[in-house]
Scaffold this active site. Structure first.
Site, PDB file in Angstrom:
ATOM      1  N   LEU A 164       3.930  -2.899  18.734  1.00  0.00           N
ATOM      2  CA  LEU A 164       4.783  -1.581  19.002  1.00  0.00           C
ATOM      3  C   LEU A 164       3.547  -1.026  20.097  1.00  0.00           C
ATOM      4  CD1 LEU A 164       4.972  -0.379  14.593  1.00  0.00           C
ATOM      5  CD2 LEU A 164       6.524  -1.125  16.801  1.00  0.00           C
ATOM      6  N   VAL A 165       2.553  -1.667  20.157  1.00  0.00           N
ATOM      7  CA  VAL A 165       1.212  -0.736  21.347  1.00  0.00           C
ATOM      8  C   VAL A 165       2.177  -1.585  22.465  1.00  0.00           C
ATOM      9  CG1 VAL A 165      -0.107  -1.749  22.279  1.00  0.00           C
ATOM     10  CG2 VAL A 165      -0.285  -1.253  19.883  1.00  0.00           C
ATOM     11  N   ASP A 180      31.993 -22.572 -11.562  1.00  0.00           N
ATOM     12  CA  ASP A 180      31.242 -21.902 -10.122  1.00  0.00           C
ATOM     13  C   ASP A 180      32.398 -22.558  -8.851  1.00  0.00           C
ATOM     14  OD1 ASP A 180      30.040 -24.795 -10.164  1.00  0.00           O
ATOM     15  OD2 ASP A 180      28.869 -23.542  -8.489  1.00  0.00           O
ATOM     16  N   TYR A 210      -3.953  -9.798  -2.754  1.00  0.00           N
ATOM     17  CA  TYR A 210      -4.175  -9.521  -1.696  1.00  0.00           C
ATOM     18  C   TYR A 210      -4.745 -10.210   0.228  1.00  0.00           C
ATOM     19  CZ  TYR A 210      -4.536  -6.047   2.285  1.00  0.00           C
ATOM     20  OH  TYR A 210      -4.921  -5.642   3.459  1.00  0.00           O
ATOM     21  N   ASP A 270       8.195  -6.308   2.961  1.00  0.00           N
ATOM     22  CA  ASP A 270       6.911  -7.460   3.577  1.00  0.00           C
ATOM     23  C   ASP A 270       6.021  -8.658   2.543  1.00  0.00           C
ATOM     24  OD1 ASP A 270       5.476  -8.004   6.338  1.00  0.00           O
ATOM     25  OD2 ASP A 270       4.013  -6.541   6.379  1.00  0.00           O
ATOM     26  N   ARG A 289       0.916  -1.106   0.487  1.00  0.00           N
ATOM     27  CA  ARG A 289       0.008   0.064   0.092  1.00  0.00           C
ATOM     28  C   ARG A 289       0.808   1.063   0.124  1.00  0.00           C
ATOM     29  NH1 ARG A 289      -5.293   1.461   1.703  1.00  0.00           N
ATOM     30  NH2 ARG A 289      -5.202   3.229   0.794  1.00  0.00           N
ATOM     31  N   GLY A 307      -0.233   6.756   9.203  1.00  0.00           N
ATOM     32  CA  GLY A 307      -0.295   5.570   9.910  1.00  0.00           C
ATOM     33  C   GLY A 307       1.239   4.184   9.391  1.00  0.00           C
ATOM     34  N   ASP A 348      31.848 -25.782 -17.297  1.00  0.00           N
ATOM     35  CA  ASP A 348      31.361 -26.835 -16.076  1.00  0.00           C
ATOM     36  C   ASP A 348      29.612 -26.583 -16.228  1.00  0.00           C
ATOM     37  OD1 ASP A 348      31.089 -27.733 -13.462  1.00  0.00           O
ATOM     38  OD2 ASP A 348      30.825 -25.121 -12.920  1.00  0.00           O
ATOM     39  N   TYR A 349      29.666 -27.916 -15.602  1.00  0.00           N
ATOM     40  CA  TYR A 349      28.049 -28.681 -16.039  1.00  0.00           C
ATOM     41  C   TYR A 349      27.235 -27.594 -14.534  1.00  0.00           C
ATOM     42  CZ  TYR A 349      23.040 -30.196 -16.430  1.00  0.00           C
ATOM     43  OH  TYR A 349      21.916 -30.211 -16.559  1.00  0.00           O
TER      44      TYR A 349
HETATM   45  C1  GDG Z   1       3.380  -5.355  11.775  1.00  0.00           C
HETATM   46  C2  GDG Z   1       3.321  -6.467  12.013  1.00  0.00           C
HETATM   47  C3  GDG Z   1       4.880  -5.394  13.246  1.00  0.00           C
HETATM   48  C4  GDG Z   1      -3.751   0.506  17.123  1.00  0.00           C
HETATM   49  N1  GDG Z   1      -4.632   1.334  17.103  1.00  0.00           N
HETATM   50  C5  GDG Z   1      -4.697   2.307  17.536  1.00  0.00           C
HETATM   51  C6  GDG Z   1      -3.873   3.075  16.409  1.00  0.00           C
HETATM   52  N2  GDG Z   1      -2.614   2.122  16.886  1.00  0.00           N
HETATM   53  C7  GDG Z   1      -1.398   1.859  16.256  1.00  0.00           C
HETATM   54  C8  GDG Z   1      -0.423   1.585  17.270  1.00  0.00           C
HETATM   55  C9  GDG Z   1       0.682   1.221  16.385  1.00  0.00           C
HETATM   56  C10 GDG Z   1      -0.215   0.165  15.266  1.00  0.00           C
HETATM   57  O1  GDG Z   1      -1.864   0.875  15.113  1.00  0.00           O
HETATM   58  C11 GDG Z   1      -0.346  -0.876  15.612  1.00  0.00           C
HETATM   59  O2  GDG Z   1       1.316  -1.660  15.895  1.00  0.00           O
HETATM   60  P1  GDG Z   1       1.832  -3.025  15.757  1.00  0.00           P
HETATM   61  O3  GDG Z   1       3.311  -3.201  15.611  1.00  0.00           O
HETATM   62  O4  GDG Z   1       1.231  -3.359  16.877  1.00  0.00           O
HETATM   63  O5  GDG Z   1       0.943  -4.298  14.583  1.00  0.00           O
HETATM   64  P2  GDG Z   1       0.514  -4.237  13.221  1.00  0.00           P
HETATM   65  O6  GDG Z   1       0.127  -3.604  12.290  1.00  0.00           O
HETATM   66  O7  GDG Z   1       0.048  -6.215  12.390  1.00  0.00           O
HETATM   67  O8  GDG Z   1       1.924  -4.102  12.190  1.00  0.00           O
HETATM   68  C12 GDG Z   1       4.287  -5.962  13.679  1.00  0.00           C
HETATM   69  C13 GDG Z   1       4.562  -4.448  12.410  1.00  0.00           C
HETATM   70  O9  GDG Z   1       4.444  -4.789  11.178  1.00  0.00           O
HETATM   71  C14 GDG Z   1       6.032  -2.785  12.215  1.00  0.00           C
HETATM   72  O10 GDG Z   1       7.059  -3.906  11.716  1.00  0.00           O
HETATM   73  O11 GDG Z   1       5.506  -4.238  14.664  1.00  0.00           O
HETATM   74  O12 GDG Z   1       4.481  -6.890  14.668  1.00  0.00           O
HETATM   75  O13 GDG Z   1       2.127  -7.684  12.917  1.00  0.00           O
HETATM   76  O14 GDG Z   1       1.817   2.092  16.275  1.00  0.00           O
HETATM   77  O15 GDG Z   1      -0.115   2.582  17.448  1.00  0.00           O
HETATM   78  N3  GDG Z   1      -3.216   4.186  16.026  1.00  0.00           N
HETATM   79  C15 GDG Z   1      -4.202   5.158  15.824  1.00  0.00           C
HETATM   80  N4  GDG Z   1      -5.609   4.571  16.332  1.00  0.00           N
HETATM   81  C16 GDG Z   1      -6.131   3.665  16.845  1.00  0.00           C
HETATM   82  O16 GDG Z   1      -6.900   3.176  17.682  1.00  0.00           O
HETATM   83  N5  GDG Z   1      -4.067   6.667  16.043  1.00  0.00           N
END
Ligand code: GDG
Length: 752
Positions: free
Chosen positions: A380-381, A692, A91, A145, A17, A36, A510-511
């Site tokens: 990331l949470v 090789d 997708y 990804d 995306r 995001g 060579d093969y």
């Molecule tokens: C993939 C991998 C890897 C969530 N709710 C709200 C909101 N968020 C934001 C959080 C965080 C993000 O969304 C979620 O990130 P995660 O890492 O938890 O999960 P995936 O989206 O599955 O991401 C994961 C990531 O890629 C990076 O490589 O960590 O393992 O699956 O940033 O803050 N943001 C807002 N409102 C919400 O309600 N604005």
């Protein structure tokens, strides 16, 4: 704009995306950059990016594509357009329906869709084509990804000049899971087209390496996989969050007001926060069971504690996700019914996306964060909670809260001071909630401080820059490792000219790994029609000898190539068959050592599973390509030392090749074959040899001064030029053939 990642190399970002929301308004398209996910993560490098290529997120009619391109152009974005069919099979079908569940260990969620893989490949190839059109000369193309696993290889074929890197944001599973994919080899080759591949954790990198071994028979070291004559770099790059943005959001007036509001609303109740996208990998039903267990142990807790579950809607067009949502809705309803009282619900449930100030405010306010995915690439949470808690605690001089984190999230590697839990262990998670609520302020402080420091270090701006620097370093080191230059266009033209002008030509080829790609089992490497035709064409050139010089046994060479008008050399020169003649064995070879050596090697075959012994007429080879890497290498080293000592006085050579240990009669090798064939050959004969592996180095050493030695791959020495793959060798040989045919036709003069 030109990227600045060490060297001046333009950067091209590629993701499924584009970071944009596209709207159709007043009969035209408007693109708004979205902030995001990946866009935020890449903000550290995206200002340097010349271009970002991906799908704009809308299916549009082909007649509207130009208008979309115009809207995207002002943001430096380029589109790959998808049809409804593509979205369904590439997708949803392959990406979300097969790769996502399998890579997260949810084998029972894999959906079978017969059109999925073909469409996935097709779309991946279209991505490669679009990149090939857009990428400036020598650019660094960074692909992201699991929807784009096969782009790297397709791009390498189209644009060998660009540097290709790939980052996987989700876990790379154990080979036991990966090998369930029917198209596992093609997909893996697709990834291995990159120069450098990055993962969040060492475990994912380790799984990738062992998958390369099990699926393709390709060996590796901790930092590289050897594939197609190249070394593909492997790096561990845990992603982080945009620390500055969270700092800014946390100190905004809106957030401050929101936090005050929360304090008023929740009063003395402790808040446990859970934030996730609706997905089965996040383990929400299990978490609710753990919270139920926690409440059931003492139902009065429902008055003291509230679980605030934020569930961001996602993939709701998928019936499985709808079903998951129903299950979560019902469980929450039931638990509130069982444990609630008038005015008190132990679970509060927000089924929507939050505004940034709400999210940051909740992170700062909550006493505990419950992050318990069953599998997560990083998460990331968890990082966001730690950062906000520690910043807020500093500002308010209060002790921070506690993170309860699943050990199955990649983040557990960096945030090890969290209370780590196994999400399947419902009682254990309930224990952890209890513990989190009762930890002393000092303990909370200590834990959170360490983790917040780590989060600051992982910052995604730095992550992007570090990744690009690592790619740059890798590419530079690899090119320094290569003593001989790549066979480029001008050198190739010069060699072809010499071949055309010479009165005679002798080619030694060579093969395996040179004319034919290496495959996981040697028996499957029969020559394709293309290879047989190429050899026949080369042999039909005037005044030309073609020799296939191989380590294979004569029966195989006879069966595969025996009918062609070429000379064959089997078993590294022990058996030879001149064009149109009979097989001859090399005489004067002392083979008295073979029996004793065979006994030693048979012993090791029994001890190292997956290895096997190959018996040749003048030697033995112990192959361990399919064995456990570290163990087999260790045994090979040990064996080499033992054999060198035991057989020291005998006429043998012991060689360690790539995942093979060979013992062969001294003096019989590909080099001695060349020397014999070239004895008495005039100086102006054009001599070319291409190989090789290590056994081919003997050929290069035996080349006359005017000869040209070409090597496929980056290891070894003594060659004049290098190529990357058998495909490039075949293309080069076709060029030689075409030039000689042209010059012969020209010399014959016009017909009639
Ligand atoms: C993939 C991998 C890897 C969530 N709710 C709200 C909101 N968020 C934001 C959080 C965080 C993000 O969304 C979620 O990130 P995660 O890492 O938890 O999960 P995936 O989206 O599955 O991401 C994961 C990531 O890629 C990076 O490589 O960590 O393992 O699956 O940033 O803050 N943001 C807002 N409102 C919400 O309600 N604005």
């Amino acid at each position: 704009m030109v990227g600045n990642s060490g060297r001046e190399r333009p950067l091209v970002l590629v993701s499924n995306r584009l970071p944009v929301s596209l709207e159709r308004r007043d009969g035209t398209f408007h693109a708004r950059m979205s902030s995001g996910g990946l866009a935020t993560a890449l903000s550290g490098v995206s200002e340097d990016a010349a271009t970002w290529i991906g799908w704009p997120g809308l299916v549009v009619d082909p007649s509207e594509e130009a208008a979309v391109e115009r809207a995207l152009d002002e943001h430096g974005l380029r589109a790959v357009f998808l049809s409804h069919h593509d979205v369904e099979h590439y997708y949803h079908g392959f990406g979300n329906g097969i790769v996502w569940p399998l890579f997260h260990y949810f084998t029972d969620r894999v959906i079978h869709d017969r059109e999925a893989f073909a469409t996935y490949l097709d779309v991946n190839h279209r991505f490669a084509e679009r990149i090939a059109e857009e990428a400036p000369e020598g650019a660094h193309v960074w692909i992201h990804d699991f929807h784009l696993l096969a782009v790297s290889n397709a791009l390498r074929q189209l644009r060998p000049d660009v540097v290709i890197s790939f980052f996987l944001h989700i876990p790379f599973p154990s080979s036991e899971l990966y090998r369930m994919i029917p198209q596992r080899e093609e997909l893996l080759r697709g990834m291995l087209g990159a120069d450098y591949i990055g993962f969040h954790t060492h475990d994912y990198a380790r799984h990738f390496r062992s998958t390369c071994l099990r699926v393709l028979g390709v060996g590796s070291s901790p930092d590289a996989v050897a594939f197609g004559g190249r070394r593909v770099g492997i790096g561990v790059h845990p992603i982080g969050i945009p620390v500055d943005r969270f700092e800014a959001a946390l100190t905004s007036d809106e957030t401050t007001r929101y936090i005050a509001d929360l304090r008023e609303r929740y009063g003395g109740r402790k808040v446990i926060l859970a934030v996730e996208r609706l997905d089965y990998t996040k383990g929400i039903p299990l978490k609710l069971r753990a919270f139920e267990t926690f409440l059931a142990r003492d139902p009065r807790r429902a008055r003291e504690v509230v679980l605030l579950q934020v569930l961001v809607p996602s993939r709701l067009d998928n019936p499985e996700y709808q079903e998951l949502k129903r299950e979560i809705d019902e469980t929450i309803g039931r638990l509130n019914g069982d444990f609630g009282e008038p005015g008190i619900a132990p679970i509060e449930y927000l089924n929507r996306s939050l505004d940034p100030h709400e999210l940051v405010g909740l992170y700062a306010y909550a006493d505990v964060a419950l992050v318990t995915p069953m599998r997560d690439g990083m998460n990331l949470v968890a990082q966001e909670y730690c950062l906000c808690q520690s910043l807020h605690a500093e500002r308010t001089e209060r002790a921070p809260g506690v993170l309860v984190l699943s050990e199955f999230a990649g983040a557990a590697n960096s945030l090890s001071r969290a209370l780590l839990v196994n999400p399947w262990d419902v009682e254990g998670v309930a224990d952890a909630i209890e513990e989190a609520l009762s930890l002393s302020p000092d303990e909370r402080n200590l834990r959170m401080k360490t983790m917040a420091e780590r989060v600051r270090h992982l910052d995604c701006h730095r992550w992007g820059k570090e990744f690009c620097r690592s790619v740059e370093r890798w590419v530079e080191e690899e090119s320094n490792r290569e003593s001989a230059p790549r066979l480029g266009r001008s050198a190739s033209r010069e060699i072809v000219r010499r071949a055309v002008e010479a009165p005679r030509r002798v080619l030694f080829l060579d093969y395996d790994g040179t004319l034919r790609e290496i495959v996981s089992h040697p028996d499957a490497a029969r020559p394709t029609d293309e290879i047989r035709k190429l050899l026949a064409h080369l042999a039909s050139m005037p005044d030309t000898e073609v020799h296939v010089v191989s380590g294979r046994d004569r029966r195989t060479l006879d069966a595969w190539l025996g009918d062609l008008p070429i000379s064959l050399c089997a078993e590294h020169g022990f058996y030879t068959r001149p064009r149109g003649g009979e097989w001859r064995a090399a005489h004067h070879v002392d083979l008295s050592w073979m029996q004793a050596a065979e006994e030693v090697l048979r012993g090791i075959v029994e001890e190292v599973p997956g290895s096997h012994l190959e018996k040749k007429s003048a030697g033995l080879a112990w192959h361990y390509r399919l064995s456990d890497d570290d163990y087999a290498e260790w045994r090979a080293r040990e064996l080499c030392a033992i054999l060198s000592e035991e057989f020291a006085s005998l006429p043998i050579e012991i060689l360690r090749g790539h995942k093979v240990l060979e013992m062969r009669a001294a003096g019989v090798n590909k080099g001695s074959y060349l020397r014999e064939r070239l004895d008495g050959e005039p100086d102006d004969t054009f001599v070319l040899c291409i190989g090789d592996d290590r056994t081919d180095l003997d050929m290069y050493a035996a080349m006359p001064p005017q000869g040209v030695a070409i090597h496929v791959g980056s290891e070894g020495d003594g060659m004049d030029y290098r190529l990357d793959s058998p495909r490039e060798v075949r293309d080069f040989l076709r060029t030689v053939h075409a030039a000689i045919v042209d010059s012969a036709t020209a010399a014959a003069g016009p017909i009639g």
